[in-house]
Design a protein around this motif. Structure first.
Motif, mmCIF file in Angstrom:
data_model
loop_
_atom_site.group_PDB
_atom_site.id
_atom_site.type_symbol
_atom_site.label_atom_id
_atom_site.label_comp_id
_atom_site.label_asym_id
_atom_site.label_seq_id
_atom_site.Cartn_x
_atom_site.Cartn_y
_atom_site.Cartn_z
ATOM 1 N N THR A 173 0.831 -1.197 0.000
ATOM 2 C CA THR A 173 0.000 0.000 0.000
ATOM 3 C C THR A 173 0.871 1.254 0.000
ATOM 4 O OG1 THR A 173 -0.123 0.103 2.425
ATOM 5 C CG2 THR A 173 -1.793 -1.211 1.287
ATOM 6 N N ILE A 174 0.293 2.363 -0.428
ATOM 7 C CA ILE A 174 1.033 3.621 -0.491
ATOM 8 C C ILE A 174 1.112 4.243 0.895
ATOM 9 C CG2 ILE A 174 1.111 5.938 -1.490
ATOM 10 C CD1 ILE A 174 -0.524 4.849 -3.839
ATOM 11 N N VAL A 175 2.330 4.626 1.301
ATOM 12 C CA VAL A 175 2.528 5.325 2.568
ATOM 13 C C VAL A 175 2.905 6.770 2.246
ATOM 14 C CG1 VAL A 175 3.729 5.358 4.770
ATOM 15 C CG2 VAL A 175 3.392 3.181 3.579
ATOM 16 N N PRO A 176 2.077 7.755 2.619
ATOM 17 C CA PRO A 176 2.386 9.154 2.312
ATOM 18 C C PRO A 176 3.710 9.607 2.921
ATOM 19 C CG PRO A 176 0.106 8.919 3.003
ATOM 20 C CD PRO A 176 0.780 7.605 3.302
ATOM 21 N N SER A 177 4.424 10.451 2.202
ATOM 22 C CA SER A 177 5.717 10.958 2.677
ATOM 23 C C SER A 177 5.592 11.664 4.020
ATOM 24 C CB SER A 177 6.316 11.919 1.642
ATOM 25 O OG SER A 177 6.603 11.247 0.444
ATOM 26 N N LYS A 178 4.522 12.462 4.189
ATOM 27 C CA LYS A 178 4.373 13.216 5.443
ATOM 28 C C LYS A 178 4.127 12.282 6.625
ATOM 29 C CE LYS A 178 3.325 17.892 4.099
ATOM 30 N NZ LYS A 178 2.507 19.090 4.383
ATOM 31 N N ARG A 179 3.454 11.179 6.364
ATOM 32 C CA ARG A 179 3.244 10.207 7.448
ATOM 33 C C ARG A 179 4.578 9.603 7.882
ATOM 34 N NH1 ARG A 179 -0.011 4.534 6.695
ATOM 35 N NH2 ARG A 179 0.764 3.516 8.583
ATOM 36 N N ILE A 180 5.424 9.282 6.915
ATOM 37 C CA ILE A 180 6.754 8.746 7.221
ATOM 38 C C ILE A 180 7.570 9.776 7.989
ATOM 39 C CG2 ILE A 180 8.934 7.947 6.233
ATOM 40 C CD1 ILE A 180 7.304 6.850 3.854
ATOM 41 N N LEU A 181 7.537 11.006 7.509
ATOM 42 C CA LEU A 181 8.318 12.084 8.125
ATOM 43 C C LEU A 181 7.919 12.285 9.577
ATOM 44 C CD1 LEU A 181 10.461 14.245 7.309
ATOM 45 C CD2 LEU A 181 8.551 15.804 6.938
ATOM 46 N N ASN A 182 6.622 12.361 9.842
ATOM 47 C CA ASN A 182 6.145 12.576 11.209
ATOM 48 C C ASN A 182 6.462 11.397 12.116
ATOM 49 O OD1 ASN A 182 5.095 15.110 10.674
ATOM 50 N ND2 ASN A 182 3.066 14.337 10.127
ATOM 51 N N ALA A 183 6.378 10.182 11.574
ATOM 52 C CA ALA A 183 6.622 8.994 12.386
ATOM 53 C C ALA A 183 8.087 8.863 12.788
ATOM 54 C CB ALA A 183 6.175 7.748 11.625
ATOM 55 N N ILE A 184 8.997 9.255 11.897
ATOM 56 C CA ILE A 184 10.428 9.054 12.151
ATOM 57 C C ILE A 184 11.095 10.288 12.740
ATOM 58 C CG2 ILE A 184 12.653 8.504 11.077
ATOM 59 C CD1 ILE A 184 11.185 6.790 9.057
ATOM 60 N N TRP A 185 10.759 11.470 12.222
ATOM 61 C CA TRP A 185 11.433 12.686 12.684
ATOM 62 C C TRP A 185 10.555 13.582 13.560
ATOM 63 C CZ3 TRP A 185 12.731 10.610 7.909
ATOM 64 C CH2 TRP A 185 14.090 10.323 7.727
ATOM 65 N N GLY A 186 9.257 13.417 13.506
ATOM 66 C CA GLY A 186 8.364 14.214 14.333
ATOM 67 C C GLY A 186 7.823 15.438 13.615
ATOM 68 N N HIS A 187 6.858 16.086 14.264
ATOM 69 C CA HIS A 187 6.147 17.211 13.640
ATOM 70 C C HIS A 187 7.027 18.447 13.460
ATOM 71 C CE1 HIS A 187 2.235 15.220 13.746
ATOM 72 N NE2 HIS A 187 2.550 14.792 14.965
ATOM 73 N N THR A 188 8.136 18.527 14.159
ATOM 74 C CA THR A 188 9.012 19.692 14.014
ATOM 75 C C THR A 188 9.719 19.703 12.659
ATOM 76 O OG1 THR A 188 10.837 18.498 15.090
ATOM 77 C CG2 THR A 188 9.427 19.883 16.491
ATOM 78 N N HIS A 189 9.627 18.605 11.899
ATOM 79 C CA HIS A 189 10.303 18.524 10.605
ATOM 80 C C HIS A 189 9.313 18.417 9.446
ATOM 81 C CE1 HIS A 189 13.487 17.295 13.401
ATOM 82 N NE2 HIS A 189 14.338 17.694 12.500
ATOM 83 N N GLU A 190 8.099 18.922 9.618
ATOM 84 C CA GLU A 190 7.043 18.717 8.635
ATOM 85 C C GLU A 190 7.395 19.213 7.239
ATOM 86 O OE1 GLU A 190 3.476 20.384 10.184
ATOM 87 O OE2 GLU A 190 2.921 18.554 11.275
ATOM 88 N N GLU A 191 8.213 20.235 7.144
ATOM 89 C CA GLU A 191 8.548 20.798 5.834
ATOM 90 C C GLU A 191 9.764 20.129 5.199
ATOM 91 O OE1 GLU A 191 6.391 22.876 4.544
ATOM 92 O OE2 GLU A 191 5.298 22.647 6.446
ATOM 93 N N HIS A 192 10.425 19.240 5.916
ATOM 94 C CA HIS A 192 11.678 18.650 5.426
ATOM 95 C C HIS A 192 11.442 17.311 4.738
ATOM 96 C CE1 HIS A 192 13.661 21.095 8.908
ATOM 97 N NE2 HIS A 192 13.364 21.845 7.874
ATOM 98 N N THR A 193 10.613 17.314 3.695
ATOM 99 C CA THR A 193 10.276 16.061 3.020
ATOM 100 C C THR A 193 11.484 15.434 2.317
ATOM 101 O OG1 THR A 193 9.536 17.360 1.110
ATOM 102 C CG2 THR A 193 7.848 16.632 2.670
ATOM 103 N N HIS A 194 12.545 16.227 2.083
ATOM 104 C CA HIS A 194 13.737 15.656 1.443
ATOM 105 C C HIS A 194 14.433 14.655 2.351
ATOM 106 C CE1 HIS A 194 15.211 19.167 3.687
ATOM 107 N NE2 HIS A 194 16.363 18.544 3.780
ATOM 108 N N TYR A 195 14.182 14.717 3.669
ATOM 109 C CA TYR A 195 14.743 13.713 4.572
ATOM 110 C C TYR A 195 14.294 12.322 4.139
ATOM 111 C CZ TYR A 195 15.846 17.364 8.100
ATOM 112 O OH TYR A 195 16.347 18.439 8.765
#
Length: 248
Positions: A179-201
């Protein structure tokens, strides 16, 4: 035997080094070593290994060291311990340095000047994620198995050692296999909400995973990009069986 988490601070600025050392020691939770050069940091790591002590769980790493660029140390630290948390703390705030640090294996990047409270919040967030992900049990999808105890991805008879962030990313993808996992969901799960704009991570760590699991990272067969949305992991046999079950 040590029962405290060992932290290594690599910082040549005496004011910042002393701040980190003194504050991290408050509460008697962490064992803290502070070194002011790359050579001294490597020596401290080797001495721990020589005395059969557990590796540093966390490294706070400055980039502007007197004897070597701190970026050069990141892959070296990774060869010493794949699952330690590496947090860069540097005055260099340009995007190129941040991207390179993540590409080399850093887990986080904090730009000076920083608030100590933010640094501690990030540290605690990383440690919570490490603790949670290493105690949830193995995930098996077809011939793919994520081994929590050794932080290894097993594909058939092939074993692939993962860093902390690679491991967390693979856990999310494997849990949601097919299934498709949205990039923002991955970002929030691993780096947290303080990195919401850093999708390049996410892009950087997806590429790191591809280089380990794909025969050709430029033509991925397993870890696929869903443009504008996120990523999907396709495991042969398991994904096909899953699709057939859904159709039935």
């Amino acid at each position: 035997m040590e029962n405290k988490l060992a932290i290594l601070v690599v910082e040549d600025d005496l004011r910042i080094g002393r701040l980190l050392e003194n504050n991290l020691r408050l509460g008697d939770t962490y064992l803290v070593d502070w070194e002011t050069s790359a050579a001294a940091a490597q020596r401290a790591v080797r001495q721990r290994r020589a005395h059969e002590r557990t590796p540093y769980s966390v490294v706070f790493l400055d980039l502007g060291l007197p004897d070597r660029d701190g970026l050069d140390l990141i892959p070296w630290f990774r060869t010493q311990s794949a699952d330690q948390v590496i947090i860069v703390v540097s005055a260099r705030g340009n995007e190129a340095d941040k991207i390179q640090a993540f590409q080399l294996g850093a887990d986080d990047y904090l730009t000076k000047p920083f608030h100590y409270g933010e640094l501690m919040a990030r540290l605690q967030a990383h440690l919570r994620r490490v603790h949670v992900t290493t105690n949830e049990g193995a995930i098996v999808r077809g011939e793919w198995r994520l081994d929590d105890s050794r932080r290894v991805l097993v594909i058939g008879e092939r074993e692939i050692l993962l860093t902390n962030k690679e491991y967390q990313l693979m856990r999310i993808l494997l849990r949601n296999c097919g299934t498709i996992v949205p990039s923002k969901r991955i970002l929030n799960a691993i780096w947290g909400h303080t990195h919401e704009e850093h999708t390049h991570y996410v892009r950087i760590y997806v590429q790191r995973l591809r280089e380990k699991i794909e025969s050709d990272a430029s033509l991925p067969q397993f870890l696929l990009t869903e443009l504008g949305i996120g990523y999907r992991l396709v495991v042969p046999d398991f994904t096909e069986k899953q699709s057939k079950t859904n159709r039935d």
